[in-house]
Scaffold this motif. Sequence first.
Motif, PDB file in Angstrom:
ATOM      1  N   VAL A  91     -12.856  -1.313   1.962  1.00 10.41           N
ATOM      2  CA  VAL A  91     -12.302   0.024   1.716  1.00 10.41           C
ATOM      3  C   VAL A  91     -13.308   0.841   0.919  1.00 10.41           C
ATOM      4  O   VAL A  91     -14.290   0.312   0.394  1.00 10.41           O
ATOM      5  CB  VAL A  91     -10.962  -0.054   0.945  1.00 10.41           C
ATOM      6  CG1 VAL A  91      -9.897  -0.767   1.763  1.00 10.41           C
ATOM      7  CG2 VAL A  91     -11.146  -0.734  -0.404  1.00 10.41           C
ATOM      8  N   ARG A  92     -13.027   2.134   0.829  1.00  7.69           N
ATOM      9  CA  ARG A  92     -13.853   3.038   0.024  1.00  7.69           C
ATOM     10  C   ARG A  92     -12.974   3.659  -1.047  1.00  7.69           C
ATOM     11  O   ARG A  92     -11.889   4.165  -0.755  1.00  7.69           O
ATOM     12  CB  ARG A  92     -14.458   4.140   0.893  1.00  7.69           C
ATOM     13  CG  ARG A  92     -15.399   5.075   0.143  1.00  7.69           C
ATOM     14  CD  ARG A  92     -16.028   6.085   1.073  1.00  7.69           C
ATOM     15  NE  ARG A  92     -15.058   7.049   1.541  1.00  7.69           N
ATOM     16  CZ  ARG A  92     -14.746   8.165   0.883  1.00  7.69           C
ATOM     17  NH1 ARG A  92     -15.332   8.443  -0.279  1.00  7.69           N
ATOM     18  NH2 ARG A  92     -13.864   9.009   1.376  1.00  7.69           N
TER      19      ARG A  92
ATOM     20  N   VAL B  62     -10.320  -6.761   3.799  1.00  5.42           N
ATOM     21  CA  VAL B  62     -10.432  -5.454   4.449  1.00  5.42           C
ATOM     22  C   VAL B  62     -11.326  -4.564   3.584  1.00  5.42           C
ATOM     23  O   VAL B  62     -10.945  -4.195   2.472  1.00  5.42           O
ATOM     24  CB  VAL B  62      -9.051  -4.800   4.625  1.00  5.42           C
ATOM     25  CG1 VAL B  62      -9.189  -3.436   5.299  1.00  5.42           C
ATOM     26  CG2 VAL B  62      -8.123  -5.705   5.417  1.00  5.42           C
TER      27      VAL B  62
ATOM     28  N   VAL C 116       0.858  -1.185   0.000  1.00  2.84           N
ATOM     29  CA  VAL C 116       0.000   0.000   0.000  1.00  2.84           C
ATOM     30  C   VAL C 116       0.896   1.236   0.000  1.00  2.84           C
ATOM     31  O   VAL C 116       1.864   1.320   0.760  1.00  2.84           O
ATOM     32  CB  VAL C 116      -0.925  -0.002   1.219  1.00  2.84           C
ATOM     33  CG1 VAL C 116      -1.734   1.283   1.276  1.00  2.84           C
ATOM     34  CG2 VAL C 116      -1.859  -1.206   1.180  1.00  2.84           C
TER      35      VAL C 116
ATOM     36  N   LEU D 298      -8.467  -4.337  -6.055  1.00  2.00           N
ATOM     37  CA  LEU D 298      -9.845  -4.118  -5.605  1.00  2.00           C
ATOM     38  C   LEU D 298     -10.689  -5.366  -5.860  1.00  2.00           C
ATOM     39  O   LEU D 298     -10.685  -5.925  -6.956  1.00  2.00           O
ATOM     40  CB  LEU D 298     -10.439  -2.916  -6.338  1.00  2.00           C
ATOM     41  CG  LEU D 298      -9.676  -1.587  -6.177  1.00  2.00           C
ATOM     42  CD1 LEU D 298     -10.324  -0.509  -7.019  1.00  2.00           C
ATOM     43  CD2 LEU D 298      -9.609  -1.181  -4.708  1.00  2.00           C
TER      44      LEU D 298
ATOM     45  N   ILE E 102      -7.749   5.037  -2.105  1.00  2.00           N
ATOM     46  CA  ILE E 102      -8.760   4.440  -1.226  1.00  2.00           C
ATOM     47  C   ILE E 102      -8.612   4.965   0.190  1.00  2.00           C
ATOM     48  O   ILE E 102      -7.593   5.568   0.553  1.00  2.00           O
ATOM     49  CB  ILE E 102      -8.631   2.893  -1.220  1.00  2.00           C
ATOM     50  CG1 ILE E 102      -7.252   2.483  -0.684  1.00  2.00           C
ATOM     51  CG2 ILE E 102      -8.860   2.327  -2.616  1.00  2.00           C
ATOM     52  CD1 ILE E 102      -7.087   0.989  -0.474  1.00  2.00           C
ATOM     53  N   GLN E 103      -9.631   4.699   0.980  1.00  2.00           N
ATOM     54  CA  GLN E 103      -9.604   4.958   2.415  1.00  2.00           C
ATOM     55  C   GLN E 103     -10.109   3.716   3.129  1.00  2.00           C
ATOM     56  O   GLN E 103     -11.077   3.084   2.691  1.00  2.00           O
ATOM     57  CB  GLN E 103     -10.464   6.180   2.764  1.00  2.00           C
ATOM     58  CG  GLN E 103      -9.879   7.494   2.268  1.00  2.00           C
ATOM     59  CD  GLN E 103     -10.769   8.682   2.586  1.00  2.00           C
ATOM     60  OE1 GLN E 103     -11.985   8.546   2.693  1.00  2.00           O
ATOM     61  NE2 GLN E 103     -10.170   9.856   2.740  1.00  2.00           N
ATOM     62  N   GLY E 104      -9.454   3.348   4.221  1.00  2.26           N
ATOM     63  CA  GLY E 104      -9.826   2.153   4.954  1.00  2.26           C
ATOM     64  C   GLY E 104      -8.794   1.824   6.017  1.00  2.26           C
ATOM     65  O   GLY E 104      -7.757   2.498   6.134  1.00  2.26           O
TER      66      GLY E 104
ATOM     67  N   ARG F 207      -5.546  -8.250   2.369  1.00  5.72           N
ATOM     68  CA  ARG F 207      -4.248  -8.014   3.002  1.00  5.72           C
ATOM     69  C   ARG F 207      -3.639  -9.355   3.422  1.00  5.72           C
ATOM     70  O   ARG F 207      -4.348 -10.238   3.934  1.00  5.72           O
ATOM     71  CB  ARG F 207      -4.410  -7.109   4.225  1.00  5.72           C
ATOM     72  CG  ARG F 207      -3.120  -6.824   4.980  1.00  5.72           C
ATOM     73  CD  ARG F 207      -3.348  -5.827   6.081  1.00  5.72           C
ATOM     74  NE  ARG F 207      -4.387  -6.293   6.980  1.00  5.72           N
ATOM     75  CZ  ARG F 207      -4.978  -5.527   7.908  1.00  5.72           C
ATOM     76  NH1 ARG F 207      -4.646  -4.257   8.015  1.00  5.72           N
ATOM     77  NH2 ARG F 207      -5.907  -6.028   8.703  1.00  5.72           N
TER      78      ARG F 207
ATOM     79  N   ALA G 156     -13.352  -4.302  -1.416  1.00  5.38           N
ATOM     80  CA  ALA G 156     -12.378  -4.652  -0.381  1.00  5.38           C
ATOM     81  C   ALA G 156     -11.053  -4.976  -1.041  1.00  5.38           C
ATOM     82  O   ALA G 156     -10.944  -5.079  -2.265  1.00  5.38           O
ATOM     83  CB  ALA G 156     -12.873  -5.846   0.438  1.00  5.38           C
TER      84      ALA G 156
ATOM     85  N   LEU H 122      -6.065   0.409   6.691  1.00  3.12           N
ATOM     86  CA  LEU H 122      -4.804  -0.121   6.198  1.00  3.12           C
ATOM     87  C   LEU H 122      -3.686   0.846   6.548  1.00  3.12           C
ATOM     88  O   LEU H 122      -3.937   2.005   6.905  1.00  3.12           O
ATOM     89  CB  LEU H 122      -4.859  -0.305   4.674  1.00  3.12           C
ATOM     90  CG  LEU H 122      -5.814  -1.371   4.121  1.00  3.12           C
ATOM     91  CD1 LEU H 122      -5.966  -1.194   2.617  1.00  3.12           C
ATOM     92  CD2 LEU H 122      -5.309  -2.764   4.454  1.00  3.12           C
TER      93      LEU H 122
END
Length: 357
Positions: A317-318, A315, A38, A294, A329-331, A306, A303, A333
Amino acid sequence: MSPRLPWLGCLLVTVAACQRPPPEEGAQPLPRVRVAPVAPGQAVRGLRVTGLLSALPGREVRLAPPVPGRLSLLRVAEGDRVRAGEVLAQVDLGPATAELQQAEATLKEATSALEAAREKRARTDVLVDRGVAARQDAEQDRSAEAAARSAETRARSALELARRGVGRTALQAPFDGVVTTVWVRQGEMVDASTPAVVQVSATDPLELRAFVTQQEAAALRPGQRASLRVEGLAGAREGEVTAVAPAVDALSGNVGVRLRFANPRDDLRLGGAAWAHVVLEDLGAALAVPSSALLPQEDGGVAVARVADGRVHTVPVRIVSEDEGRAVIQGPLAVGDPVVVEGGYSLPDDAGVEVLR
């Protein structure tokens, strides 16, 4: 060394091999996956616009000679780079040169006539002072001198126009640029019906001219950052919004927008299709992963998988934005976390995997 020691070593190895547990029957190999770390990213709210690359206003001109004649010289072809002031084409100088010579001769005659009229008026003035000539003769000579002076002035103006006519037979580049179109061949005639001989366009910088909806135009402002991409060219070009049209286009109902980008290497081509991402709002720090990481979820979300201790963990995510194979993304991580980018589809949560290096 005792000759029994090698035999003793072989015996110990054989015993250890016999004590190893046999592999489980029916064991399946672990799924193989590839991972990528990431990376840090920036979350922005943006707008994508698509349009055509064009020269800046006033930096694309069509050159045509103001005097008719035969195009005796054409020094450029499409794609040639030119410098400001460089002669690109020339109309036959014959007629213009003849007019110049005639104007020079007319001026010489007018100058001689003026000198003669001035001398005659001076002699008449002397005779009038001596009482030999009448004042009426002096008035006539003064009128003749004034007429000669006017004729000399007209001849001088005609000479200047003729000189300019000779200069107008040459087509010069108004600025540094590239020849984009040539309409007339050398040897052909040009006159008032000829729209132009050549077209010269400046190529650095260029503008992306596009249309957006009225709702999208409401969010655009001059000075907003933008990144340009062109199919076939690697990387993005940084630029900005320069203008948003104040009126709606009557045919399409959309609003024109212009964005400017530097083109020092001339790899952006005039008239080429391109698209740009305009930054409307900076939303702060985020994370970036390859788009292949993704994974769609049954609930409609997204998601990533990971990898930790040889197992995958889903996980959620957005997605903030996605472009050119990269997703912001945001989440939950962290930068550096390994996520599956190949082989992650259909893997259940907490499945064991073999990471390919």
